[in-house]
Design a protein around this motif. Structure first.
Motif, short mmCIF file in Angstrom:
data_model
loop_
_atom_site.label_atom_id
_atom_site.label_comp_id
_atom_site.label_asym_id
_atom_site.label_seq_id
_atom_site.Cartn_x
_atom_site.Cartn_y
_atom_site.Cartn_z
N VAL A 199 34.37 54.41 40.68
CA VAL A 199 33.00 54.82 41.00
C VAL A 199 32.10 53.60 40.85
O VAL A 199 32.39 52.70 40.06
N PRO A 200 31.00 53.54 41.59
CA PRO A 200 30.08 52.41 41.46
C PRO A 200 29.48 52.37 40.06
O PRO A 200 29.43 53.40 39.39
N PRO A 201 28.99 51.18 39.61
CA PRO A 201 28.97 49.93 40.36
C PRO A 201 30.27 49.15 40.20
O PRO A 201 31.02 49.36 39.24
N TYR A 202 30.50 48.22 41.11
CA TYR A 202 31.68 47.36 41.06
C TYR A 202 31.22 45.92 40.82
O TYR A 202 30.10 45.56 41.21
N PRO A 203 32.06 45.08 40.21
CA PRO A 203 31.69 43.67 40.11
C PRO A 203 31.51 43.06 41.50
O PRO A 203 32.21 43.42 42.44
N ASP A 204 30.54 42.17 41.59
CA ASP A 204 30.34 41.46 42.86
C ASP A 204 31.23 40.23 42.95
O ASP A 204 31.65 39.84 44.04
N VAL A 205 31.50 39.62 41.80
CA VAL A 205 32.35 38.41 41.73
C VAL A 205 33.32 38.59 40.58
O VAL A 205 32.92 38.99 39.48
N MET A 206 34.60 38.29 40.84
CA MET A 206 35.61 38.33 39.77
C MET A 206 36.36 37.00 39.77
O MET A 206 36.78 36.51 40.81
N VAL A 207 36.50 36.44 38.57
CA VAL A 207 37.30 35.22 38.36
C VAL A 207 38.38 35.56 37.35
O VAL A 207 38.07 35.98 36.22
N LEU A 208 39.63 35.38 37.73
CA LEU A 208 40.77 35.68 36.87
C LEU A 208 41.61 34.42 36.71
O LEU A 208 41.70 33.60 37.61
N GLY A 209 42.26 34.30 35.55
CA GLY A 209 43.15 33.16 35.39
C GLY A 209 43.73 33.08 33.99
O GLY A 209 43.04 33.30 33.01
N SER A 210 45.02 32.80 33.92
CA SER A 210 45.70 32.65 32.63
C SER A 210 47.00 31.88 32.86
O SER A 210 47.38 31.62 33.99
N GLY A 211 47.66 31.57 31.77
CA GLY A 211 48.93 30.85 31.87
C GLY A 211 49.21 29.91 30.71
O GLY A 211 50.37 29.67 30.37
N LEU A 212 48.15 29.39 30.09
CA LEU A 212 48.37 28.45 28.99
C LEU A 212 49.07 29.10 27.81
O LEU A 212 50.00 28.53 27.22
N TRP A 213 48.65 30.30 27.44
CA TRP A 213 49.28 30.99 26.32
C TRP A 213 50.71 31.38 26.67
O TRP A 213 51.60 31.31 25.82
N HIS A 214 50.91 31.80 27.90
CA HIS A 214 52.26 32.17 28.32
C HIS A 214 53.18 30.96 28.25
O HIS A 214 54.32 31.05 27.78
#
Length: 341
Positions: A199-214
């Motif tokens: 249901v609204p509202p939704y994010p307008d911008v999403m930044v995702l990122g990981s890997g160092l801990w893995h």
């Protein structure tokens, strides 16, 4: 210049009325038919060839007035996306970056957005950033752009509370920024299911990122690839009618000699970094391979800045994350134009 339809009307009028005029001159019927036939053939050829001559004349004029590549406004916006990472670095007296001066990059008209420009672009937006310490540093770069130094000094301690989420609302511009601590890929998958509601509202911008801990705690590139693929599937399962602008924050260049523990120096190697990069490519989560997320290539940017830009071999000076932020903002400008068009 007359369009071809108008030329056809003009030609028909000439074919109709010129013979009538000739008849008024009391020419013989044979001469009238001769002149009418010649006139008809000439106009028939002219009407059908005119569009080609008009196109040629248009190209000639374009070559005169636009001898270099056309400005960004005349190019399809998506054609500029591949050039966003064309960055040049200088290191005297301090590391600094600018977009490469080559013709294709110059024609795109990329800008380093100022506080007012970024505020207008992001006005009324919800920006969601999820990941590890690299993602936190990108949020810091965003806050440095949007806030005055006094306001920044008051919020920075909260942003850097260890292993914690962070939220800020910039009320006068309607901008909401959420940072969600998600050091493992599974954390990102879970928050996509938990925080992005149908249901609204939704994010307008999403930044995702990981890997160092893995990389430090699991050291298994295949397992990492499976986890990243889980993020991609979670993104595709979002039930938002319009997906946010989405970015993937790449892993940084690792400087082994500066990593501050024996475990990091043993496990966070160049070979493993390459293997993790191949797994991200294999999942096809990135836009260049048909996926939903555009890469913010921290590895490329940090390599350009160099080893002098990091104290611990994995976290870089703010100039690197500022470059990534400006790439993201310019991508938003391009994609916003595409959605409007």
């Amino acid at each position: 210049m007359l369009p071809s339809a108008q030329l056809a009307i003009f030609a028909a009028s000439v074919v109709l009325f010129v013979p009538m005029g000739l008849a008024g001159l009391h020419l013989s019927r044979t001469k009238m038919l001769f002149f009418s036939g010649i006139l008809f053939i000439f106009l028939f050829v002219a009407v059908h060839l005119a569009p080609y001559f008009l196109s040629i004349s248009h190209l000639l004029l374009a070559s005169i007035f636009f001898p270099s590549p056309p400005p960004y406004s005349l190019l399809p916006p998506s054609s500029c996306l591949p050039f966003l990472h064309r960055i040049s670095w200088t290191h005297v007296p301090d590391p600094a970056w600018s977009w490469d001066p080559s013709a294709p990059v110059r024609s795109c008209g990329f800008q380093s957005l100022s506080n007012p420009d970024a505020s207008i672009l992001l006005n009324g937006s919800w920006i969601l950033v999820a990941g590890d310490s690299q993602a936190r540093l990108l949020v810091l770069a965003l806050l440095r752009l949007l806030l005055d130094p006094t306001s920044l000094a008051s919020v920075e301690p909260d942003l850097f509370k260890r292993h914690s989420d962070y939220h800020i609302a910039i009320a006068d511009r309607g901008i909401k920024i959420d940072f969600l601590w998600a050091p493992y890929e599974r954390n990102i998958t879970d928050l996509l299911a938990r925080n992005i509601q149908p249901v609204p509202p939704y994010p307008d911008v999403m930044v995702l990122g990981s890997g160092l801990w893995h990389m430090l705690h699991f050291t298994n590139s295949s397992h990492y690839g499976e986890a990243v693929n889980g993020i991609k599937e979670a993104v595709f399962s979002l039930r938002s009618p319009v997906l946010p602008h989405m970015f993937w924050l790449g892993l940084p260049t690792l400087i082994s000699s500066k990593l501050n523990t024996p475990e990091k120096r043993e496990r966070m190697t160049d070979a493993r970094l390459e293997a993790y990069g191949r797994e991200v490519a294999r999942t096809k989560i990135l836009r260049q391979s048909g996926g939903p997320l555009m890469l913010l290539d921290i590895r490329w940017l940090s390599r350009g800045c160099g080893s002098q830009c990091t104290d611990d071999g994995m976290h870089y000076n703010g100039v690197v994350y500022n470059a990534a932020l400006q790439i993201m903002l310019n991508a938003l400008v391009i994609e916003s134009q595409q959605r409007i068009e």
